[in-house]
Design a protein around this motif. Structure first.
Motif, short mmCIF file in Angstrom:
data_model
loop_
_atom_site.label_atom_id
_atom_site.label_comp_id
_atom_site.label_asym_id
_atom_site.label_seq_id
_atom_site.Cartn_x
_atom_site.Cartn_y
_atom_site.Cartn_z
N MET A 41 42.75 34.22 27.47
CA MET A 41 42.23 33.58 28.69
C MET A 41 43.14 32.94 28.97
O MET A 41 43.19 32.08 30.47
CB MET A 41 40.94 33.04 28.32
N ALA A 42 43.72 31.78 28.52
CA ALA A 42 44.88 30.74 28.93
C ALA A 42 46.35 31.69 29.52
O ALA A 42 46.46 31.32 30.18
CB ALA A 42 45.87 29.74 27.45
N MET A 43 46.52 32.61 28.85
CA MET A 43 47.91 33.25 29.68
C MET A 43 47.39 34.03 30.03
O MET A 43 48.07 34.18 31.32
CB MET A 43 47.63 34.68 28.26
N PHE A 44 46.18 34.58 30.61
CA PHE A 44 46.04 35.45 32.22
C PHE A 44 45.63 34.53 32.23
O PHE A 44 46.67 34.48 33.90
CB PHE A 44 44.23 36.21 31.68
N LEU A 45 45.17 33.19 32.66
CA LEU A 45 44.92 32.09 33.81
C LEU A 45 46.47 31.50 33.85
O LEU A 45 47.04 31.62 35.00
CB LEU A 45 44.03 30.80 33.25
N VAL A 46 47.53 31.58 32.86
CA VAL A 46 48.98 30.81 33.47
C VAL A 46 49.93 31.86 34.64
O VAL A 46 50.26 32.11 35.37
CB VAL A 46 49.81 30.64 32.22
N GLY A 47 49.16 33.40 33.42
CA GLY A 47 49.93 34.41 34.24
C GLY A 47 49.88 34.83 36.55
O GLY A 47 50.41 34.49 37.11
N LEU A 48 48.59 34.26 36.43
CA LEU A 48 47.88 34.30 37.93
C LEU A 48 48.31 32.78 38.42
O LEU A 48 48.75 33.10 39.73
CB LEU A 48 45.97 34.14 37.19
N LEU A 49 48.54 32.03 37.19
CA LEU A 49 49.23 30.52 38.23
C LEU A 49 50.34 31.23 38.39
O LEU A 49 50.93 30.57 39.22
CB LEU A 49 49.09 29.67 38.12
N VAL A 50 51.11 32.14 37.84
CA VAL A 50 52.77 31.90 38.20
C VAL A 50 52.81 32.97 39.33
O VAL A 50 53.50 33.23 40.02
CB VAL A 50 53.55 32.07 36.89
N MET A 51 51.73 34.30 38.92
CA MET A 51 51.84 34.90 40.46
C MET A 51 51.91 34.45 41.89
O MET A 51 52.30 34.75 42.83
CB MET A 51 50.81 35.98 40.55
N LEU A 52 50.87 34.28 41.51
CA LEU A 52 50.45 32.37 42.68
C LEU A 52 51.40 31.80 43.52
O LEU A 52 51.87 31.30 44.58
CB LEU A 52 48.99 32.05 42.76
N PHE A 53 52.27 31.18 42.44
CA PHE A 53 53.21 30.57 42.57
C PHE A 53 54.53 31.55 43.27
O PHE A 53 54.83 30.58 44.24
CB PHE A 53 53.96 29.84 41.63
N ARG A 54 54.89 32.34 43.26
CA ARG A 54 55.73 33.39 43.38
C ARG A 54 55.25 33.75 45.06
O ARG A 54 56.29 33.94 45.72
CB ARG A 54 56.04 34.30 42.42
N TYR A 55 53.98 33.69 44.92
CA TYR A 55 54.04 34.49 46.58
C TYR A 55 53.52 33.56 47.34
O TYR A 55 54.27 33.72 48.26
CB TYR A 55 52.58 35.03 45.98
N VAL A 56 53.99 32.64 47.00
CA VAL A 56 53.60 31.12 47.74
C VAL A 56 55.01 30.81 47.98
O VAL A 56 55.82 30.98 49.13
CB VAL A 56 53.45 29.50 47.44
#
Length: 57
Positions: A41-56
């Motif tokens: 779950m931690a890896m998923f949340l970090v990956g989600l944050l990275v994807m959101l950061f790249r999108y922004v």
């Protein structure tokens, strides 16, 4: 369904910070399963944050 319901991470975060139940029997298999679940779950949340950061950006 509203977007707020899609991004409700309260139960997932509660899983990380809940206290151990003294009435529940634990063994190595159960502890390792919970560790792997928390890690995934931690890896998923970090990956989600990275994807959101790249999108922004």
């Amino acid at each position: 369904m509203k977007a707020r319901n899609l991004f409700n991470f309260g139960p997932a975060l509660g899983y990380f910070f809940r206290k151990n139940d003294p009435n529940r029997h634990t063994n190595f298999n159960l502890r390792s399963m919970h560790f792997i679940n928390k890690l995934s779950m931690a890896m998923f949340l970090v990956g989600l944050l990275v994807m959101l950061f790249r999108y922004v950006l």
